[in-house]
Design a protein around this motif. Structure first.
Motif, PDB file in Angstrom:
ATOM      1  N   ALA A   8       0.840  -1.193   0.000  1.00  0.00           N
ATOM      2  CA  ALA A   8       0.000   0.000   0.000  1.00  0.00           C
ATOM      3  C   ALA A   8       0.878   1.247   0.000  1.00  0.00           C
ATOM      4  O   ALA A   8       2.037   1.212   0.420  1.00  0.00           O
ATOM      5  CB  ALA A   8      -0.893   0.012   1.240  1.00  0.00           C
ATOM      6  N   VAL A  10       2.266   4.301   1.500  1.00  0.00           N
ATOM      7  CA  VAL A  10       2.457   4.701   2.891  1.00  0.00           C
ATOM      8  C   VAL A  10       3.101   6.076   2.943  1.00  0.00           C
ATOM      9  O   VAL A  10       4.106   6.317   2.277  1.00  0.00           O
ATOM     10  CB  VAL A  10       3.346   3.684   3.650  1.00  0.00           C
ATOM     11  N   VAL A  56      -3.691  11.749   2.771  1.00  0.00           N
ATOM     12  CA  VAL A  56      -4.892  10.970   2.448  1.00  0.00           C
ATOM     13  C   VAL A  56      -5.522  11.485   1.156  1.00  0.00           C
ATOM     14  O   VAL A  56      -5.937  10.701   0.284  1.00  0.00           O
ATOM     15  CB  VAL A  56      -5.897  11.032   3.611  1.00  0.00           C
ATOM     16  N   ALA A  60      -2.812   8.277   0.026  1.00  0.00           N
ATOM     17  CA  ALA A  60      -2.164   7.408   1.013  1.00  0.00           C
ATOM     18  C   ALA A  60      -3.165   6.415   1.576  1.00  0.00           C
ATOM     19  O   ALA A  60      -4.263   6.791   2.000  1.00  0.00           O
ATOM     20  CB  ALA A  60      -1.567   8.239   2.146  1.00  0.00           C
ATOM     21  N   GLN A  61      -2.785   5.145   1.581  1.00  0.00           N
ATOM     22  CA  GLN A  61      -3.648   4.098   2.127  1.00  0.00           C
ATOM     23  C   GLN A  61      -3.285   3.751   3.564  1.00  0.00           C
ATOM     24  O   GLN A  61      -4.110   3.235   4.304  1.00  0.00           O
ATOM     25  CB  GLN A  61      -3.553   2.848   1.249  1.00  0.00           C
ATOM     26  N   VAL A  62      -2.045   4.012   3.934  1.00  0.00           N
ATOM     27  CA  VAL A  62      -1.572   3.794   5.299  1.00  0.00           C
ATOM     28  C   VAL A  62      -0.833   5.051   5.733  1.00  0.00           C
ATOM     29  O   VAL A  62      -0.039   5.612   4.975  1.00  0.00           O
ATOM     30  CB  VAL A  62      -0.632   2.570   5.393  1.00  0.00           C
ATOM     31  N   LEU A  63      -1.113   5.493   6.965  1.00  0.00           N
ATOM     32  CA  LEU A  63      -0.403   6.632   7.529  1.00  0.00           C
ATOM     33  C   LEU A  63       0.575   6.139   8.590  1.00  0.00           C
ATOM     34  O   LEU A  63       0.323   5.151   9.285  1.00  0.00           O
ATOM     35  CB  LEU A  63      -1.384   7.615   8.174  1.00  0.00           C
ATOM     36  N   ALA A  79      -6.170   9.607  10.933  1.00  0.00           N
ATOM     37  CA  ALA A  79      -6.276   8.196  10.554  1.00  0.00           C
ATOM     38  C   ALA A  79      -7.632   7.638  10.941  1.00  0.00           C
ATOM     39  O   ALA A  79      -8.278   6.917  10.158  1.00  0.00           O
ATOM     40  CB  ALA A  79      -5.161   7.390  11.213  1.00  0.00           C
ATOM     41  N   THR A  82     -10.489   9.042   8.711  1.00  0.00           N
ATOM     42  CA  THR A  82     -10.443   8.648   7.298  1.00  0.00           C
ATOM     43  C   THR A  82     -10.348   7.140   7.100  1.00  0.00           C
ATOM     44  O   THR A  82     -10.236   6.676   5.962  1.00  0.00           O
ATOM     45  CB  THR A  82      -9.246   9.320   6.593  1.00  0.00           C
ATOM     46  N   ARG A  84      -7.934   5.085   7.867  1.00  0.00           N
ATOM     47  CA  ARG A  84      -6.599   4.586   7.503  1.00  0.00           C
ATOM     48  C   ARG A  84      -5.956   3.889   8.702  1.00  0.00           C
ATOM     49  O   ARG A  84      -6.181   4.270   9.853  1.00  0.00           O
ATOM     50  CB  ARG A  84      -5.686   5.727   7.062  1.00  0.00           C
ATOM     51  N   SER A  85      -5.150   2.879   8.416  1.00  0.00           N
ATOM     52  CA  SER A  85      -4.347   2.262   9.467  1.00  0.00           C
ATOM     53  C   SER A  85      -3.162   3.169   9.782  1.00  0.00           C
ATOM     54  O   SER A  85      -2.665   3.891   8.920  1.00  0.00           O
ATOM     55  CB  SER A  85      -3.849   0.889   9.023  1.00  0.00           C
TER      56      SER A  85
END
Length: 313
Positions: A8, A10, A56, A60-63, A79, A82, A84-85
């Motif tokens: 993903a 990041v 995001v 971005a899919q992961v923060l 996170a 939104t 996000r992990s």
């Protein structure tokens, strides 16, 4: 540099000033980029929350976040909002949240292993009006110290400036709190935490062995006409008397858990410390909890967790 291990996209928000420059000292930018993550650093013009929101918006899919608890709290809020992990890298001074997650505080870069084979987890977030907190909200001597000029540069001096009036019983929190044993007016200290602190074992005093109980922890130290000369030692003594169960456990303190807590007062606001940052909050102050609101990616190896407790409370 792209890395196939990071599937993903990041983006890791780093605060280069946190912990006296830990991000540079531990080479966190290079380590993160070597694992395929992008690193965005905070500056006077771009704070952590703004960078996270922009990340995001750009896909971005992961923060990730590397910094102290204030920086972590800001990115955690984005996170959670939104979906996000979040990968937490302990690069601050105290790192209370990362400590209670069991992360390795001596080698912050080990937290980046979560990008390769991270274990998902969900934890609670405290809520204070429109903002969240990952650790606690404090009222009283600590909150006042945060407001002292130069607190960051000289914390002992800041505490020395505000503590005497509390120790002499001349200063208190201008509010009242409803507790299981009745209403307490003008307490000396109020501490509201995202999940209760462990209080029964001196070795682990002040740790949270679970961040997913769905409860706030509340500690109220009553205002006494004759306050002990060492207020903090008195508070520690009250906590050590605590045994599991509801209601007061010492003459001077009331300790309990609840999904919400409200401070009422006749004034317009209260000074507070929110995850170690000074804040001025309008009255009444309403705190609640969002169970499982924050998704995390944690490294499999977390040496900071007490082996006899794991992540239990």
């Amino acid at each position: 540099m792209a890395d196939a291990r990071t599937r993903a996209r990041v983006v890791i928000v780093m605060n280069p000033r946190s912990g006296g420059g830990k991000t540079a000292r531990y080479g966190l930018v290079q380590r993160a980029e070597g694992m395929g993550a992008q690193v965005w650093t905070t500056s006077t013009g771009e704070d952590a929350a703004s960078l996270a929101r922009n990340a995001v918006a750009e896909g971005a899919q992961v923060l990730g976040v590397a910094g102290g608890d204030g920086t972590v709290s800001a990115v955690a809020a984005v996170a959670a909002d939104t979906g996000r992990s979040l990968v937490v890298v302990p690069a601050g001074t105290r790192n209370h949240f990362a400590r209670d997650l069991g992360l390795d505080l001596r080698d912050p870069g080990r937290a980046l292993d979560a990008l390769v084979d991270g274990e998902p987890a969900q934890v609670d977030l405290g809520v204070l009006g429109s903002r969240v907190f990952i650790n606690n909200v404090s009222f009283g001597v600590y909150a006042d110290a945060l407001l002292e000029p130069g607190y960051r540069e000289d914390k002992p001096r800041a505490f020395a400036a505000v503590a005497p009036d509390y120790a002499k019983g001349k200063q208190w929190v201008e509010a009242r709190v409803d507790t299981p044993s009745g209403t307490i007016e003008f307490p000396q200290v109020v501490l509201i935490s995202n999940n209760p602190y462990h209080l029964a074992t001196p070795r682990w005093l002040g740790r949270r062995f679970s961040l997913s109980t769905g409860q706030l922890g509340v500690i109220v130290l009553k205002h006494r006409t004759q306050t002990p000369p060492d207020l903090l030692r008195h508070l520690r003594g009250e906590l050590r008397q605590h045994k599991r169960g509801a209601g007061p456990t010492g003459e001077g303190a009331v300790i309990w858990s609840a999904p919400g807590i409200t401070l009422h007062g006749e004034g317009r606001h209260l000074d507070a410390g929110v995850d170690g940052e000074a804040a001025r909050l309008p009255l009444p102050v309403v705190c609640s909890i969002r169970p499982g609101a924050l998704r995390l990616l944690l490294p499999k190896d977390r040496p900071g967790m007490p082996p006899e407790h794991g992540m239990r409370h």
